[in-house]
Write a protein that holds these residues in place. Structure first.
Motif, short mmCIF file in Angstrom:
data_model
loop_
_atom_site.label_atom_id
_atom_site.label_comp_id
_atom_site.label_asym_id
_atom_site.label_seq_id
_atom_site.Cartn_x
_atom_site.Cartn_y
_atom_site.Cartn_z
N SER A 83 -1.74 0.42 6.80
CA SER A 83 -1.92 -0.48 5.90
C SER A 83 -3.25 -1.21 5.62
O SER A 83 -2.97 -2.21 4.17
N TYR A 84 -3.67 -0.90 5.70
CA TYR A 84 -5.47 -1.03 5.46
C TYR A 84 -5.82 -1.18 4.26
O TYR A 84 -6.11 -2.10 3.62
N GLU A 85 -5.45 -0.13 3.26
CA GLU A 85 -5.72 -0.19 1.97
C GLU A 85 -5.33 -1.65 0.73
O GLU A 85 -5.74 -1.63 0.00
N TYR A 93 -6.81 4.34 3.93
CA TYR A 93 -6.38 4.15 5.26
C TYR A 93 -6.73 4.73 6.78
O TYR A 93 -7.87 5.63 6.33
N LEU A 266 1.14 7.67 9.72
CA LEU A 266 1.05 7.20 8.44
C LEU A 266 1.69 8.02 7.90
O LEU A 266 2.26 7.84 6.31
N HIS A 272 2.69 8.18 1.41
CA HIS A 272 0.89 9.21 1.94
C HIS A 272 1.08 10.39 1.41
O HIS A 272 -0.29 10.35 0.41
#
Length: 435
Positions: A83-85, A93, A266, A272
């Motif tokens: 969930s970094y983005e 990500y 992911l 994705h």
């Protein structure tokens, strides 16, 4: 008349009813029973303690609590990566947080070491949105992250082929399985356990981790493994064992994350494939412009490709060489090892691209994107060593791999990246026809 099978109640002489038992007698009897049970429990505990069984049971309970805390931390790290983005738009990500270096539960502001170097500290539980996790002995968890996956400074490449840094083994020196092609983890979480001989720790605190505000100073008193600060190479880490009577044995319990763990999770995101296709759209647009005849395309492709058969073929150059704005370059560069380009040497539409259940397209150039590596079977792919990473067969399948090496202008594949089974690697080649 009496009922068969039941004896009539006998009455005492004189017609008097039986006297009920006295409450005091019942109370005294209950107290005696409790005292006897307590005495038996104490004697049993004493016997167990004499045999080491009581300590062994306590250690087993603490061990189980540690494993539970490690599982929570591992799940949170994977969730952070996939969930970094959303928290850092435009950055992509897969990134993992830097460790807590100041004993406040948070990832520090700024870098944790140089690019591509591993970092270690306490688990940044606040950053991960976790409670103050403790192992079964009341100690905070520790955490190491590989330079190939940490978020600051970010690696130049991060995708499903990124290498790990931590080689894990059991107490006998046998390798532990890691979900990665190179069998190395990109993150390790430590439950330090009780202090070993030579380790000096302050008492555990109800709030905040024991120890100082400098993780580097506290490290040898909590983690049993020598950890080379600033190391860019592989590091071996040993899984601890449960030995209640040995205060010298390695007792760190470990959980770990491999790069496949991140990208398998992911892949289960419904968006994705959209994210990957958006990246391919940007690359295809920029590459089409660079390869266009009459726009300096001949000189550009001669610089970045090599003649082979009817084609000029090359790996995807940097995003800067593609002419992309500075703010868009990093996410593309992290995936460019998955891409090749091919262009007709005579500037005609000489390349035939076959599509499933569709008429073949004819193109003057293509962008080829490798899917995830094939992990098992006779066609398993390896993308670890430098020679493997330059071999088209380790990325592409069938005739695509052959023709990218021989320059035959015929390819097959879907125009867009798709995930048909979220539980399996998406290995199919993508072939973009460039206008």
């Amino acid at each position: 008349m009496s009922t068969p099978g039941l004896k009539p109640r006998e009455r005492p002489r004189g017609g008097q009813s039986p006297r009920p038992s006295q409450p005091g007698a019942r109370h005294s009897h209950g107290q005696a029973l409790i005292a006897a049970l307590l005495l038996a429990a104490v004697l049993t505990a004493g016997a167990m303690l004499a045999n080491g069984e009581l300590r062994a049971r306590a250690e087993a309970v603490a061990h189980a609590r540690s494993l539970e805390a490690l599982a929570h931390a591992r799940s949170a790290l994977i969730g952070y990566a996939i969930s970094y983005e959303e928290r850092h738009p435009g950055e992509g990500y897969g990134f993992l947080p830097c460790p807590d270096r100041g004993n406040d539960g948070s990832t520090p502001i700024g870098a944790c070491g140089a690019r591509d170097t591993a970092a270690i500290g306490r688990l940044p539980w606040r950053t991960l949105g976790l409670p103050d996790l403790r192992d079964g002995w009341g100690e905070c968890l520790w955490y190491a992250v590989a330079g190939s996956a940490k978020h600051n400074p970010k690696p130049l490449a991060l995708n499903w082929d990124s290498p790990g840094q931590f080689a894990l083994e059991d107490a006998e020196g046998l390798a532990l399985a890691v979900a990665a092609a190179d069998d190395r983890a990109v993150a390790v979480i430590f439950a330090p356990g009780r202090a070993r001989t030579g380790q000096v720790r302050p008492p555990a605190r109800p709030f905040g981790c024991s120890g100082s505000e400098a993780a580097s100073e506290d490290l040898p008193h909590y983690i049993d493994h020598p950890f080379a600060a600033g190391n860019t190479g592989p590091q071996r880490i040993t899984q601890g064992t449960l030995r209640p009577d040995d205060d010298t044995a390695t007792n760190d319990l470990l959980a770990w994350v491999g790069v496949d763990d991140i990208f398998d999770a992911l892949r289960r995101r419904h968006d994705h494939a959209d994210h990957v296709n958006a990246l391919l759209d940007r690359v295809a647009t920029a590459l089409s412009t660079r390869l266009a005849p009459g726009n300096g395309g001949e000189a550009w492709r001669a610089t970045h490709g090599a003649a082979s058969g009817a084609l000029i073929i090359g790996p995807l150059p940097t995003a800067e060489a593609l002419g992309l704005p500075a703010g868009e370059r990093a996410p593309i560069d992290r995936w460019r090892d998955q891409m090749r380009f091919a262009v007709c040497a005579d500037n005609t539409a000489c390349i035939a691209v076959s599509r499933e259940a569709a008429v073949a397209e004819h193109c003057h150039a293509i962008l080829a994107f490798a899917g995830e590596r094939i992990r098992t079977g006779a066609g398993a792919q390896q993308r670890i060593e430098p020679a493997q990473r330059t071999d088209p067969a380790q990325y592409f399948e069938g005739l695509n791999a052959l023709h990218l090496g021989t320059g035959i202008p015929a390819f097959a594949g879907a125009a867009r990246f798709t995930v048909t089974d979220r539980s399996q690697p998406a290995t199919a080649d993508v072939i973009r026809c460039l206008s």
